[in-house]
Design an enzyme around this catalytic site. Structure first.
Site, PDB file in Angstrom:
ATOM      1  N   GLU A 123       0.828  -1.202   0.000  1.00 64.60           N
ATOM      2  CA  GLU A 123       0.000   0.000   0.000  1.00 64.60           C
ATOM      3  C   GLU A 123       0.867   1.259   0.000  1.00 64.60           C
ATOM      4  O   GLU A 123       0.382   2.381   0.122  1.00 64.60           O
ATOM      5  CB  GLU A 123      -0.908   0.004   1.240  1.00 64.60           C
ATOM      6  CG  GLU A 123      -2.146  -0.860   1.089  1.00 64.60           C
ATOM      7  CD  GLU A 123      -1.844  -2.314   0.802  1.00 64.60           C
ATOM      8  OE1 GLU A 123      -1.063  -2.920   1.562  1.00 64.60           O
ATOM      9  OE2 GLU A 123      -2.356  -2.848  -0.200  1.00 64.60           O
ATOM     10  N   ASN A 169      -0.771  -7.807  -3.659  1.00 68.31           N
ATOM     11  CA  ASN A 169      -1.478  -6.995  -4.655  1.00 68.31           C
ATOM     12  C   ASN A 169      -0.553  -6.019  -5.379  1.00 68.31           C
ATOM     13  O   ASN A 169       0.462  -5.599  -4.842  1.00 68.31           O
ATOM     14  CB  ASN A 169      -2.592  -6.204  -3.962  1.00 68.31           C
ATOM     15  CG  ASN A 169      -2.035  -5.272  -2.900  1.00 68.31           C
ATOM     16  OD1 ASN A 169      -1.557  -5.738  -1.875  1.00 68.31           O
ATOM     17  ND2 ASN A 169      -2.064  -3.984  -3.137  1.00 68.31           N
ATOM     18  N   ASP A 215      -7.512  -5.423  -4.493  1.00 66.00           N
ATOM     19  CA  ASP A 215      -6.599  -5.721  -3.382  1.00 66.00           C
ATOM     20  C   ASP A 215      -6.611  -7.196  -3.006  1.00 66.00           C
ATOM     21  O   ASP A 215      -6.535  -7.544  -1.831  1.00 66.00           O
ATOM     22  CB  ASP A 215      -6.916  -4.861  -2.153  1.00 66.00           C
ATOM     23  CG  ASP A 215      -5.892  -5.062  -1.030  1.00 66.00           C
ATOM     24  OD1 ASP A 215      -4.705  -5.221  -1.341  1.00 66.00           O
ATOM     25  OD2 ASP A 215      -6.277  -5.067   0.160  1.00 66.00           O
TER      26      ASP A 215
END
Lengths: 148, 619
Positions: free
Chosen positions: B221, B305, B347
């Site tokens: 992220e 991801n 995700d």
């Protein structure tokens, strides 16, 4: 970047900040400038110089502050409406490093040891003040785009 | 089964719950025709199986790696605690770790010592199993950088230690891999492998295979470029680094690479399946589980991801994110790869556990790998070549319509594709997937996989994402809520041979703990509101439960103590992506908080409080 040069950059940024911030009216000439007190102030004289938000209470910059809040990824850590996540909530009444406008400015500019980056090297002071002004509207009727 | 309509103000959720009341929600019923078969778990130290009976003497009673064995069964051959006597299980010792954040790891048991690691600051404790109260023998505090806490996306967790050849190995949040002498607790070596200023942290439990310590990074992220590294277990020297994006030479794709499907074949796909340079900040980290097959001398693991979540800025398959790799542990060389979720848009990290077993399929015994994947399917794959034998949904999925077994490709539902500036509603499963990192257990006695998982759906709205090194690079608004049925989690028993659910125990909250299965035919797991439970592994009957001090997101183990008795151990300590919503520094008046975590569990603060405590139980 070495930690020393990083510190030098931050200090440099702070010096710039200090120049652009209007003097506090109570400031005494014998006191150091650009002092952002987070902890308690010892001794009888507690009138340390603090930075003043030039946009204090100015609703016209709030939406702009929210825009910068997203642009600089503040929302990535603190949440889209600053409810927290990776970083602490800014909506609640708890302020680890002070909730006054000058303290919030200092937290953004200098960073904090538990992972808050030192944005003073990246965000101009004027934009930081706009972000601060936005943050102060959270959970008030003036909050732009409140959570639904 | 309580209806959770009150959790959301949306009419939709109320409708779902209404439907459930009509349909009768409790589905914990054994399927009469289920097959227990004679499949064998023949890899690593998994127990030998003969006619469905497990010889408990073949289990040495230790728990030396996160998943017990290289095959990642999380199955204990111990039989003392069973369906008849589990009602007498009681705590015999507790230990406060002094840490408050999410305790997502399993204790280890080596000889007569138990080892535990805390979330940040990653303190390791050795507990003496020979003495009453399990007193500490030593502790080691690696003192990770304070600032590393601000870089971790989903709480400052640590998923565990691994033991090999007299040493303990673990990762710190500030990207160090450390080897300790297991007897003295003194550091043997320490290697810095990542940089928090780039957004990297480390949370995964290493595995040691063939003398190589295998480690990966977190930070998908944060625009991190993901990798797996192999370190020499004696010196800590980095032997190899396999990046999960970029040119083949960086990914360690070479002459030995034989992917099964055309979608994974071609030169430098880790560059050409991205816009120019986007692979350099494209995610594909590795913060989950690794399995090892000593016969093939191959490790198996998946990558996380792609970044940012806003997929419109990264057209292409985004290799090698959300991809399963088979590699040689000594060189890191890739032998095959299979992209589970090409061009992931929700995700769906691919870091979940893979269980290595040999199963009779289509009349012959196949060497398979079973993966309950975040995208909602249980994959059964031939682990010798990467072929998908079956991929069946283990919950409600509408983000895709299955896997094409000819091409191996996930069939996305275009209606659920996030768009810039548009809210796309009712995407199932939600971003944490049908199942996140919390590991399943597999019992060779019952032939069932016990899967702890979520039942959440979400609304998504893509936003522009601004890459600033060391800060989040996501670009998505996420709002989560309960999936169909209203229960937000369950412990599901799955038959990997038939590709069907056998039964499921529904839980109000997401089941964010791991599971353990024992030869006493029990399954243990915990709930986010702090109930540690034992159920019958064949019938799903609830047999025992105990309320611990804080919500459970840890992984239970079963071990044999120095006195020869069977013990069960579990961490309490709420935290993790969703569990962090229980923390006081998170406000829940915005359901989008913490990438939608607040909307998923808005009631968690009233159901549990923080606190890391180890519990040990016996009869």
């Amino acid at each position: 970047m070495s930690s020393r040069s990083r510190i030098a950059l931050v200090v440099g940024a702070l010096a710039i900040v200090a120049c652009e911030v209007p003097d506090h009216p109570n400031k005494a000439s014998s006191q150091p400038v650009s002092t952002f007190s987070i902890g308690p102030q010892p001794g009888p004289d507690r009138a340390l110089a603090v930075a003043v938000n030039p946009y204090h209470g100015d609703k016209s910059v709030v939406a702009d502050g929210r825009r910068w809040f997203n642009y600089y990824n503040c929302s990535g850590c603190h949440g889209d409406h600053a409810g927290g996540g990776m970083g602490p909530s800014l909506r609640d009444s708890t302020w680890f490093y002070g909730g006054e406008e000058h303290s919030i400015f200092a937290s953004i500019s200098e960073g904090r040891q538990y992972g808050m980056p030192a944005w003073g090297t990246k965000i101009p002071p004027d934009q930081i003040w706009r972000i601060v002004t936005y943050i102060k509207t959270l959970r008030t009727p003036d909050e732009p785009d409140p959570p639904r | 089964m309580p209806c959770v309509a009150s959790l959301g103000s949306m009419q939709r959720v109320q409708l779902i719950c209404a439907a459930v009341v009509v349909a009768s929600s409790w589905s914990c019923k054994p399927e009469p025709s289920r097959s227990t078969g004679s499949m064998s778990a023949s890899v690593g130290t998994a127990p030998q199986v003969s006619n469905g009976e497990v010889d408990s003497s073949a289990d040495d009673g230790q728990w030396v790696r996160p998943a017990k064995d290289f095959a990642s069964t999380r199955f204990s051959g111990l039989t003392e605690i069973n369906a008849t006597n589990v009602k007498n299980l009681r705590p015999i010792a507790t230990f406060s770790t002094g840490a408050l954040r999410g305790h997502e790891s399993a204790p280890l048991v080596v000889g007569s010592t138990m080892y535990v690691i805390t979330p940040y600051p990653n303190v390791v404790y050795a507990l003496d199993l020979t003495k009453p109260g399990l007193p500490a023998k030593w502790s080691y505090n690696p003192k990770p950088a304070l600032a590393s806490q601000g870089v971790a996306c989903c709480d400052v967790v640590n998923r565990g230690l691994v033991f090999d050849a007299g040493k303990l190995f673990f990762n710190t949040l500030d990207n160090r891999t450390i080897a300790l002498d297991a007897n003295s607790g003194k550091p043997v070596w320490e290697t810095q492998v990542g940089d928090i200023n780039l957004g990297e942290t480390m949370t995964m439990a290493p595995l040691v295979a063939h003398g190589v310590v295998l480690i990966g990074d977190s930070g998908g992220e944060m625009g991190v470029r993901g990798w797996l590294k192999g370190l020499d277990e004696n010196s800590g020297k980095v032997l190899w680094t396999a990046y999960h994006t970029g040119p083949d030479k960086d990914v360690l794709i070479g002459a030995a690479f034989r992917p099964f499907y055309p979608q994974d074949q071609g030169k430098d796909l880790g560059v050409s399946s991205w816009p120019p340079d986007a692979w350099k900040i494209g995610g594909g980290t590795m913060w989950g589980w690794i399995s090892y097959d000593p016969q093939q001398d191959l490790i198996f693991y998946g990558t996380a991801n792609p970044g940012p979540w806003n997929h419109e800025v990264r057209p292409g398959d985004n290799k090698w994110t959300s991809t399963l790799f088979a590699r040689k542990p000594t060189t890191g060389e890739a032998v095959w790869a299979y992209q589970l979720s090409p061009h992931d848009i929700h995700d769906y990290d691919g870091i979940n556990e893979q269980i290595l077993v040999d199963l009779p399929i289509g009349g012959q015994t196949r060497k398979v790998l079973i993966r309950p994947e975040r995208n909602g399917y249980v994959y059964v794959m031939d682990r010798t070549n990467g072929q998908v034998l079956s991929a069946e949904p283990y919950g409600f999925v509408n983000a895709s319509a299955g896997v094409d077994l000819k091409t191996g490709r996930l069939k996305y539902n275009p209606e659920k594709e996030p768009k810039l500036g548009k809210v796309v509603r009712e995407i199932c499963p939600a971003a944490p997937g049908m199942k996140d990192w919390q590991p399943s257990a597999y019992s060779p006695r019952t032939g069932m996989l016990y899967i702890p998982h979520q039942n959440l759906c979400m609304d998504e709205e893509s936003l522009s994402a601004n890459y600033i090194a060391g800060t989040p690079y996501v670009g998505m608004n996420v709002k989560m809520y309960p999936g169909p049925g209203g229960n937000r989690g369950e412990l599901e028993a799955w038959n990997p041979q038939t590709g069907k659910q056998v039964w499921a125990v529904k839980e109000d909250l997401p089941v964010w703990s791991g599971a353990v299965a024992t030869a006493g035919d029990l399954v243990f797991y915990g709930t986010m509101d702090g109930w540690f439970k034992a159920i019958d592994g064949r019938t799903c009957a609830p047999l025992w439960k105990f309320k611990v001090a804080s919500g459970i997101v840890g992984n239970p183990i079963a071990y044999k103590g120095p006195d020869g008795k069977e013990y069960i151990a579990i961490y309490a300590g709420i935290g993790g992506w969703l569990g962090a919503m229980a923390f006081p520094d998170v406000s829940l008046d915005d359901p989008y908080t913490a990438l939608g975590g607040a909307g998923a569990v808005p009631d968690i603060k009233s159901k549990t409080t923080m606190g890391g405590i180890l519990y040990v139980f016996s009869l």
